[in-house]
Enzyme design. Structure first.
Site, PDB file in Angstrom:
ATOM      1  NE  ARG A  83     -15.235   1.189   1.298  1.00  0.00           N
ATOM      2  CZ  ARG A  83     -15.085   2.316   2.344  1.00  0.00           C
ATOM      3  NH1 ARG A  83     -15.857   2.517   2.929  1.00  0.00           N
ATOM      4  NH2 ARG A  83     -13.652   2.830   2.267  1.00  0.00           N
ATOM      5  CE1 TYR A 222     -16.529   1.052  -9.449  1.00  0.00           C
ATOM      6  CE2 TYR A 222     -15.781   1.024  -7.269  1.00  0.00           C
ATOM      7  CZ  TYR A 222     -15.615   1.244  -8.595  1.00  0.00           C
ATOM      8  OH  TYR A 222     -14.369   1.440  -8.870  1.00  0.00           O
ATOM      9  CE  LYS A 231     -12.240  -3.348   3.145  1.00  0.00           C
ATOM     10  NZ  LYS A 231     -12.000  -2.690   2.226  1.00  0.00           N
ATOM     11  CG  HIS A 251      -9.218  -1.983   6.325  1.00  0.00           C
ATOM     12  ND1 HIS A 251      -9.498  -0.520   6.094  1.00  0.00           N
ATOM     13  CD2 HIS A 251      -9.179  -2.483   5.023  1.00  0.00           C
ATOM     14  CE1 HIS A 251      -9.691  -0.371   4.708  1.00  0.00           C
ATOM     15  NE2 HIS A 251      -9.441  -1.604   4.369  1.00  0.00           N
ATOM     16  CB  SER A 273     -10.237   3.240   2.052  1.00  0.00           C
ATOM     17  OG  SER A 273     -11.018   2.331   2.865  1.00  0.00           O
ATOM     18  CB  CYS A 275      -3.869   4.965   3.539  1.00  0.00           C
ATOM     19  SG  CYS A 275      -4.809   6.309   3.547  1.00  0.00           S
ATOM     20  N   GLY A 276      -2.309   2.730   1.089  1.00  0.00           N
ATOM     21  CA  GLY A 276      -0.981   1.965   0.802  1.00  0.00           C
ATOM     22  C   GLY A 276      -0.936   0.590   1.235  1.00  0.00           C
ATOM     23  CG  ASP A 298      -8.953  -4.358   1.796  1.00  0.00           C
ATOM     24  OD1 ASP A 298      -8.256  -3.296   1.812  1.00  0.00           O
ATOM     25  OD2 ASP A 298      -9.898  -4.824   1.853  1.00  0.00           O
ATOM     26  NE  ARG A 390     -10.742   0.567  -5.029  1.00  0.00           N
ATOM     27  CZ  ARG A 390     -10.478   0.466  -3.807  1.00  0.00           C
ATOM     28  NH1 ARG A 390      -9.477  -0.551  -3.384  1.00  0.00           N
ATOM     29  NH2 ARG A 390     -10.366   1.514  -3.209  1.00  0.00           N
ATOM     30  CD  GLU A 519      13.982   3.603  -1.744  1.00  0.00           C
ATOM     31  OE1 GLU A 519      14.712   3.143  -1.460  1.00  0.00           O
ATOM     32  OE2 GLU A 519      14.817   4.159  -3.140  1.00  0.00           O
TER      33      GLU A 519
END
Ligand code: GTP
Ligand code: SPV
Ligand code: MN
Length: 608
Positions: A83, A222, A231, A251, A273, A275-276, A298, A390, A519
């Site tokens: 992006r 992209y 988005k 988000h 973005s 970050c898990g 997402d 991706r 975990e």
């Protein structure tokens, strides 16, 4: 010459198509001058045909079907890999409605620019008309859109990521609101000119007109730049619609969690973005008796249901997931989801014709073709897959997908989590004292930059609510809106609890203090036992934190001192952080709600 004769219509306008859609398509064709117009029906036959054409054109490379049936690799232009936030614009009538976290352009000025760029931009190409629904077809919470694009890659991807095709088009009637999205890669072809595998333009504009619910995107193919349902629509435009209608477009991932006593909870969690979110959405708990099922990875749309409780849907139908770091040891569910029917973008290819990326296996293969199509070996000294490579895959292929993921009413949210990527300062988990404090925790998310957007990786930046790049209006108004949603929920007595987590804190040696991934279920356990009223918590200046004995570390190899560091609160660092927050709030020129600035005063007071 009328438009109808200028354009050779390859596929007929589907019978019964709303006239406003037809005339808009004609109008865009008159500007962009494509060779053909194709109305996409969303059928498998259509997807097959597009995939076949893209293989012929070199856009798609077939993955060896013995390893991964019906899957394709796309290699983008090396300048079109993420992006482009500095080329993303919110063109609201008034500048203050975009706010300091967005790039604003006056709509009139932007329209002039776009008219120039889009004129003839589809020459020599096919213009696809792509109708879609965000959210289950016909759900009261769903919204419709139509994207015009000259990229077959975008059509195929949108076919996976949304409910795309005739069924969505048929839902558009004279009074139905729908989002207008126009996309061009900005690479017209002269008569007889050969195409490239990934057409795009160095000039890029990702423009949003919130008042008229329009998106105009130019120059990129992209991800979020081009898959406008994601988005651009489901966050930037939808956040504005949500503000106007009293709900939230965020988000956030959505999960269903079942505890060992069989009680079911739903969690919505916002992380910036890369970050898990996808990882947490597909988590396999390591602690016995707990089960996590996926609803979304997402984006979540949340609103007060008829029962007065906060409910949420996943407006998407697929995952556009970060490939690097995805492997059987970290996200086995994602690995099982992408068994086939998957588009891979910018990953590496093995000599046996399957895909590979960093973190997929512990050891890299001896030889690969990298994301740019060059020969690669571990000695090459560069990543084989692009860090923002991706996979694009249908949610229904996910083995952990929850039965109710398409429930048109949405699921009831019990807890909201905010997270970020913070090497220092932010504890493993903190519970907000109340909704207002939760809004403050969301508003003050900072996170180290990832490869999901252009920019310097690792640099700390503000990403309030993980919506920094995605809020279609003034961020301070977004916080005020959250406060009002909380106030409305409070009248019915069911306000979700709010938490902050950080999986990414590092020790002095630079390695992660917390093992993460499955975990993280230990943190979910604490969060949901709190929600279920089973555990007390401890006061801290940052909020409520676990009593040491309440964090389940059975069978976990984390030292006492690492655990101490995971929860350490350094007063000086936090006072510095408070000063930085004050400067950030000041950029909104008095627009930050008092309930949020009060939280900053409380923090300073508690730090002493
Ligand atoms: P977007 O699709 O860009 O919005 O990203 P996302 O928030 O869905 O992030 P994703 O789950 O794809 O994770 C991004 C990266 O973070 C991957 O490389 C993961 O392996 C890594 N990651 C995810 N969860 C954890 C965790 O608990 N600990 C650590 N150390 N890394 C993690
Ligand atoms: C993100 O950057 O948060 C993504 C990828 O989910 S994109 O669709 O490109 O925005
Ligand atoms: Mn995202």
């Amino acid at each position: 010459m009328s438009i109808a004769t200028a354009v050779r219509q390859q596929s007929p306008v589907p019978e019964g198509t709303n006239r406003a859609v037809v005339s808009w398509v004609e109008q865009i064709a008159a500007i962009t001058l494509p060779d053909d117009i194709v109305w996409c029906d969303g059928s498998i036959a259509e997807w097959d045909r597009l995939a076949h054409e893209m293989v012929e054109a070199g856009t798609f490379t077939r993955i060896n079907a013995e390893h991964r049936p019906y899957s394709f690799l796309a290699r983008s232009d090396p300048d079109d890999v993420a992006r482009v936030e500095d080329r993303t614009f919110i063109c609201s009538e008034r500048e203050e409605d975009a706010g300091p976290t967005n790039n604003w352009r006056a709509p009139g000025e932007m329209r002039v620019t776009l008219d120039g760029l889009f004129y003839g931009s589809m020459r020599g190409r096919i213009m696809y008309v792509v109708p879609f629904s965000m959210g289950p077809l016909g759900s009261p919470l769903a919204k419709l859109g139509v994207q015009i694009t000259d990229s077959p890659y975008v059509v195929a991807s949108t076919g996976i990521m949304t409910r795309m095709g005739t069924a969505a088009l048929n839902l558009i009637g004279d009074t139905t609101p729908w989002v207008h999205a126009v996309h061009s890669v900005g690479a017209p072809l002269a008569m007889g000119e050969a195409d490239v595998a990934w057409p795009c333009n160095k000039t890029k504009y990702i423009s949003h007109f919130p008042e008229t619910r329009e998106i105009w995107s130019y120059g990129s193919a992209y991800g979020g730049n081009a898959l406008l349902a994601k988005k651009a629509f489901a966050l930037r435009i939808a956040s504005v619609i949500a503000r106007d209608e009293g709900w939230l477009a965020e988000h956030m991932l959505l999960i269903k969690v079942t505890n060992p006593r069989g009680r079911v909870f739903h969690i919505a969690a916002a992380f910036p973005s890369a970050c898990g979110k996808t990882n947490l959405a597909m988590m396999v708990p390591t602690i016995p008796g707990w089960k996590v099922e996926t609803i979304g990875d997402d984006i979540a749309w949340l609103g007060r249901g008829e029962d007065g409780r906060l409910r949420a849907i996943n407006p998407e139908a697929g995952f556009f997931g970060v490939a690097p770091g995805t492997g059987y040891s970290t996200n086995a569910t994602a690995m099982d989801t992408i068994w086939g029917n998957t588009i891979f973008t910018n990953v590496a290819m093995r000599d046996d014709g399957d895909v590979w990326w960093e973190g997929m296996t512990d050891k890299a293969p001896d030889h690969l073709t990298d994301w740019e199509g060059r020969s690669w070996s571990p000695a090459s000294g560069r990543p084989a897959a692009h860090p923002n490579s991706r996979f694009t895959v249908a949610a229904r292929q996910c083995p952990s997908i929850a039965g109710e993921w398409e429930d048109p009413r949405g699921v009831v949210i019990d807890a909201i989590i905010f997270g970020g990527r913070r090497a220092t300062n932010v504890p493993l988990v903190v519970e907000a004292r109340d909704w207002e404090h939760g809004v403050y925790l969301g508003a003050t998310i900072s996170s180290e930059r990832t490869a999901a957007a252009e920019g310097t990786i690792g640099e700390l930046r503000r990403d309030p609510f993980a919506m920094g790049p995605f809020c279609g209006y003034n961020m301070a108004d977004h916080w005020a809106h959250w406060l009002s949603v909380g106030a409305a929920l409070r009248t019915t007595g069911s306000v979700p609890r709010v938490f902050q987590v950080n999986w990414f804190r590092k020790g002095a040696d630079g390695s992660f203090l917390w093992p993460g991934f499955g975990e993280n279920s230990r943190v979910l356990e604490w969060i949901l036992e709190r929600v279920d009223g089973k555990l007390a918590a401890q006061e801290s200046p940052l909020g409520l934190i676990p009593r040491r004995e309440d964090i389940n570390i059975d069978g976990l190899d984390v030292s006492e001192s690492d655990l101490d560091e995971l929860f350490a609160i350094d007063r000086d660092s936090w006072l510095t952080e408070a000063d930085s927050t004050e400067r950030f709030f000041n950029t909104f020129e008095g627009r930050v709600p008092a309930a949020v600035t009060n939280q900053l005063a409380v923090l300073r007071e508690k730090l002493g």
